[in-house]
Design a protein around this motif. Structure first.
Motif, PDB file in Angstrom:
ATOM      1  N   LEU A 198      37.887  55.931  64.877  1.00 37.68           N
ATOM      2  CA  LEU A 198      37.440  57.105  64.505  1.00 37.68           C
ATOM      3  C   LEU A 198      36.435  57.697  65.381  1.00 37.68           C
ATOM      4  O   LEU A 198      35.283  56.797  65.514  1.00 37.68           O
ATOM      5  CB  LEU A 198      36.615  57.156  62.984  1.00 37.68           C
ATOM      6  N   ALA A 199      36.324  58.866  66.089  1.00 39.60           N
ATOM      7  CA  ALA A 199      35.260  59.153  67.038  1.00 39.60           C
ATOM      8  C   ALA A 199      34.818  60.563  66.544  1.00 39.60           C
ATOM      9  O   ALA A 199      35.173  61.584  66.101  1.00 39.60           O
ATOM     10  CB  ALA A 199      36.022  59.820  68.089  1.00 39.60           C
ATOM     11  N   LEU A 200      33.118  60.438  66.502  1.00 38.83           N
ATOM     12  CA  LEU A 200      32.461  61.242  65.945  1.00 38.83           C
ATOM     13  C   LEU A 200      31.624  62.093  67.022  1.00 38.83           C
ATOM     14  O   LEU A 200      31.059  61.218  68.174  1.00 38.83           O
ATOM     15  CB  LEU A 200      31.317  60.857  64.883  1.00 38.83           C
ATOM     16  N   HIS A 201      31.368  63.290  66.837  1.00 41.56           N
ATOM     17  CA  HIS A 201      30.838  64.235  67.998  1.00 41.56           C
ATOM     18  C   HIS A 201      30.064  65.280  67.445  1.00 41.56           C
ATOM     19  O   HIS A 201      30.381  65.700  66.320  1.00 41.56           O
ATOM     20  CB  HIS A 201      31.608  64.412  69.106  1.00 41.56           C
ATOM     21  N   ALA A 202      29.201  65.887  68.040  1.00 41.70           N
ATOM     22  CA  ALA A 202      28.413  67.217  67.637  1.00 41.70           C
ATOM     23  C   ALA A 202      28.222  67.924  68.911  1.00 41.70           C
ATOM     24  O   ALA A 202      27.109  68.524  69.110  1.00 41.70           O
ATOM     25  CB  ALA A 202      27.006  66.813  66.949  1.00 41.70           C
ATOM     26  N   SER A 203      29.174  67.976  70.038  1.00 43.24           N
ATOM     27  CA  SER A 203      29.174  68.700  71.170  1.00 43.24           C
ATOM     28  C   SER A 203      30.121  69.930  71.214  1.00 43.24           C
ATOM     29  O   SER A 203      31.084  70.082  70.441  1.00 43.24           O
ATOM     30  CB  SER A 203      29.307  67.777  72.178  1.00 43.24           C
ATOM     31  N   SER A 204      29.919  70.701  72.106  1.00 41.54           N
ATOM     32  CA  SER A 204      30.641  71.869  72.762  1.00 41.54           C
ATOM     33  C   SER A 204      31.681  71.565  73.496  1.00 41.54           C
ATOM     34  O   SER A 204      31.486  70.899  74.518  1.00 41.54           O
ATOM     35  CB  SER A 204      30.059  73.009  73.041  1.00 41.54           C
ATOM     36  N   ARG A 205      32.923  71.376  73.054  1.00 36.95           N
ATOM     37  CA  ARG A 205      34.141  71.180  74.255  1.00 36.95           C
ATOM     38  C   ARG A 205      34.083  71.811  75.474  1.00 36.95           C
ATOM     39  O   ARG A 205      34.425  71.115  76.593  1.00 36.95           O
ATOM     40  CB  ARG A 205      35.517  71.363  73.190  1.00 36.95           C
ATOM     41  N   ALA A 206      33.461  73.146  75.502  1.00 37.54           N
ATOM     42  CA  ALA A 206      33.553  73.886  76.588  1.00 37.54           C
ATOM     43  C   ALA A 206      32.637  73.383  77.657  1.00 37.54           C
ATOM     44  O   ALA A 206      32.948  73.631  78.783  1.00 37.54           O
ATOM     45  CB  ALA A 206      33.177  75.220  76.133  1.00 37.54           C
ATOM     46  N   THR A 207      31.515  72.745  77.269  1.00 29.01           N
ATOM     47  CA  THR A 207      30.485  72.262  78.157  1.00 29.01           C
ATOM     48  C   THR A 207      30.222  70.757  78.031  1.00 29.01           C
ATOM     49  O   THR A 207      29.417  70.325  78.878  1.00 29.01           O
ATOM     50  CB  THR A 207      29.218  72.991  77.920  1.00 29.01           C
ATOM     51  N   SER A 208      30.760  70.018  77.342  1.00 30.86           N
ATOM     52  CA  SER A 208      30.139  68.674  76.997  1.00 30.86           C
ATOM     53  C   SER A 208      30.744  67.833  77.894  1.00 30.86           C
ATOM     54  O   SER A 208      32.080  67.504  78.115  1.00 30.86           O
ATOM     55  CB  SER A 208      30.506  68.342  75.617  1.00 30.86           C
ATOM     56  N   ASN A 209      29.901  66.961  78.794  1.00 32.85           N
ATOM     57  CA  ASN A 209      30.336  65.778  79.749  1.00 32.85           C
ATOM     58  C   ASN A 209      30.842  64.915  79.018  1.00 32.85           C
ATOM     59  O   ASN A 209      31.621  63.960  79.289  1.00 32.85           O
ATOM     60  CB  ASN A 209      29.255  65.612  80.793  1.00 32.85           C
ATOM     61  N   THR A 210      30.048  64.495  77.530  1.00 27.70           N
ATOM     62  CA  THR A 210      30.396  63.230  76.961  1.00 27.70           C
ATOM     63  C   THR A 210      31.793  63.558  76.252  1.00 27.70           C
ATOM     64  O   THR A 210      32.618  62.524  76.111  1.00 27.70           O
ATOM     65  CB  THR A 210      29.516  63.256  75.522  1.00 27.70           C
ATOM     66  N   LEU A 211      32.044  64.641  75.709  1.00 23.05           N
ATOM     67  CA  LEU A 211      33.312  64.998  75.300  1.00 23.05           C
ATOM     68  C   LEU A 211      34.543  64.769  76.384  1.00 23.05           C
ATOM     69  O   LEU A 211      35.910  64.092  76.112  1.00 23.05           O
ATOM     70  CB  LEU A 211      33.914  66.207  74.710  1.00 23.05           C
ATOM     71  N   ALA A 212      34.071  65.359  77.753  1.00 24.81           N
ATOM     72  CA  ALA A 212      35.219  65.249  78.693  1.00 24.81           C
ATOM     73  C   ALA A 212      35.569  63.608  78.998  1.00 24.81           C
ATOM     74  O   ALA A 212      36.697  63.336  79.161  1.00 24.81           O
ATOM     75  CB  ALA A 212      34.585  65.846  80.035  1.00 24.81           C
ATOM     76  N   LEU A 213      34.322  62.772  79.009  1.00 19.48           N
ATOM     77  CA  LEU A 213      34.703  61.331  79.390  1.00 19.48           C
ATOM     78  C   LEU A 213      35.592  60.701  78.092  1.00 19.48           C
ATOM     79  O   LEU A 213      36.299  59.738  78.337  1.00 19.48           O
ATOM     80  CB  LEU A 213      33.438  60.689  79.355  1.00 19.48           C
ATOM     81  N   TRP A 214      35.157  61.255  77.003  1.00 18.17           N
ATOM     82  CA  TRP A 214      35.911  60.682  75.738  1.00 18.17           C
ATOM     83  C   TRP A 214      37.398  60.993  76.156  1.00 18.17           C
ATOM     84  O   TRP A 214      38.299  60.104  75.558  1.00 18.17           O
ATOM     85  CB  TRP A 214      35.422  61.223  74.419  1.00 18.17           C
ATOM     86  N   GLU A 215      37.817  62.215  76.285  1.00 21.41           N
ATOM     87  CA  GLU A 215      39.129  62.418  76.531  1.00 21.41           C
ATOM     88  C   GLU A 215      39.744  61.767  77.623  1.00 21.41           C
ATOM     89  O   GLU A 215      41.103  61.592  77.471  1.00 21.41           O
ATOM     90  CB  GLU A 215      39.267  64.102  76.844  1.00 21.41           C
ATOM     91  N   GLU A 216      39.061  61.529  78.693  1.00 25.18           N
ATOM     92  CA  GLU A 216      39.641  60.480  79.515  1.00 25.18           C
ATOM     93  C   GLU A 216      39.992  59.123  79.117  1.00 25.18           C
ATOM     94  O   GLU A 216      40.792  58.534  79.284  1.00 25.18           O
ATOM     95  CB  GLU A 216      38.634  60.394  80.928  1.00 25.18           C
ATOM     96  N   THR A 217      38.970  58.646  78.155  1.00 21.28           N
ATOM     97  CA  THR A 217      39.223  57.659  77.524  1.00 21.28           C
ATOM     98  C   THR A 217      40.232  57.329  76.512  1.00 21.28           C
ATOM     99  O   THR A 217      41.110  56.469  76.505  1.00 21.28           O
ATOM    100  CB  THR A 217      37.724  57.060  76.797  1.00 21.28           C
TER     101      THR A 217
END
Length: 352
Positions: A168-187
């Protein structure tokens, strides 16, 4: 646990322990064989560890700082170890900070930690008030019981081996700008086909923070699988955590702290914690800082989710990166290799 010693290794830097700490340790180890080390001079592989830190009146132990320096500069020195921590002090401050710093440094050096890996002996032991009341004993007796239980749990620890882990991955970020979400998508791309992954965003809508309900109120709602404040936590997050084998927190660094919605989420886990044990569940994290301070956010996760809520900390549980502008994280030198290692470590700690 394959490849892990069945005996305990005690690491107690900084010379003599305080009389109280020495007595608690002696009682916890009664009838057990344990190797005792005053410093780390080489790698320890596949050990069950109890770190014992005795602080002085100023919350200082110089041998402890030498230990931190060794762990931080030898990133593989505790491979395949599993750890626990006992910190004793004559005052009411600094025990949690010392334990938190030690757990993060040892974890990044390859050591896993059991859920609730820290026992603290503060000056007057009032931190054991609830435990003593529940056990019907004195504060000192509760301290002894907690330390003995910690030793039992680190000796009994076994890494989960799952055919298809549920994340289960939890976030509170905007997909359009988030470096954190981008790294998660790579992972996540590297985990496809070997894990079931659910992503829940806490950005939209209202996520009320915990307001500190009375214990009985929190317990009442927790036993029924809910929380007084309801909302996305009860409707989505609680059921997903029950079903998951591991929680992944996606954490941009906001002023050297978790974002407000992620902090509220962690606080709201208390109601679920009343009725569901998290000690068989692992926690991982991706932390991205615009400038610096990723270790501060990681240490908050160690404290909030590992020490307080009881999640296991797998070795190297967090990926720490620094990126500011949109898209910068994926252009960092060596980032693909680090994402590979982070994803592979997740699989190694959870899957067959």
């Amino acid at each position: 646990m394959i490849g892990i010693s069945e005996e305990l290794t005690v690491i107690r830097p900084g010379g003599a322990l305080s009389p109280r700490c020495a007595g608690v340790l002696e009682a916890a180890l009664a009838g057990r064989q344990a190797e005792v080390l005053s410093r780390l001079e080489g790698p320890l592989t596949g050990r069950r560890l109890l770190f014992v830190i005795s602080l002085d009146e100023g919350g200082v132990n110089r041998g402890f700082y030498d230990l931190l320096a060794h762990l931080r500069t030898h990133p593989n020195c505790l491979d395949r170890c599993v750890g626990s921590v006992l910190v004793d002090a004559p005052g009411d401050l600094y025990t949690k900070a010392a334990g938190r710093d030690l757990v993060l440094a040892a974890n990044l050096a390859g050591c896993a930690f059991v859920g609730r890996p820290l026992v603290e002996g503060t000056g007057d032991l009032r931190n054991f008030t609830v435990q003593a009341r529940n056990a019907g004993c004195s504060l000192e007796a509760a301290y002894h019981l907690a330390t003995a239980d910690l030793v039992e749990r680190v000796l009994a620890f076994s890494r989960p081996r799952l055919e298809r882990p549920k994340l289960l991955a939890l976030h509170a970020s905007s997909r359009a700008t988030s470096n954190t979400l981008a790294l998660w998508e790579e992972t996540e791309r590297r985990l496809q086909g070997r894990c079931d992954v659910q992503l829940i965003g806490l950005r939209n809508g209202t996520l009320e923070d915990c307001a500190g309900c009375p214990y009985t109120t929190c317990l009442h709602f927790g036993e029924k699988g809910g929380c007084f404040y309801g909302g996305v936590m009860v409707q989505e997050v609680y059921p997903a955590i029950r079903e998951s084998d591991a929680l992944v927190l996606l954490c941009p660094n906001y002023n050297d702290a978790l974002s407000a919605n992620l902090s509220a989420c962690v606080n709201r886990l208390t109601a679920l914690y009343r009725s569901v044990s998290f000690q068989e569940k692992a926690v991982f994290a991706i932390v991205v800082s615009g400038y610096s301070g990723g270790d501060i956010v990681a240490s908050q996760l160690v404290s909030a989710l590992g020490m307080n809520k009881g999640f296991q900390l797998p070795p190297r549980f967090c990926l720490l990166e620094t990126a500011n502008d949109k898209g910068e994280a994926l252009a960092l030198p060596g980032i693909q290799d680090r994402a590979d290692r982070f994803a592979e470590n997740m699989l190694c700690q959870l899957a067959y």
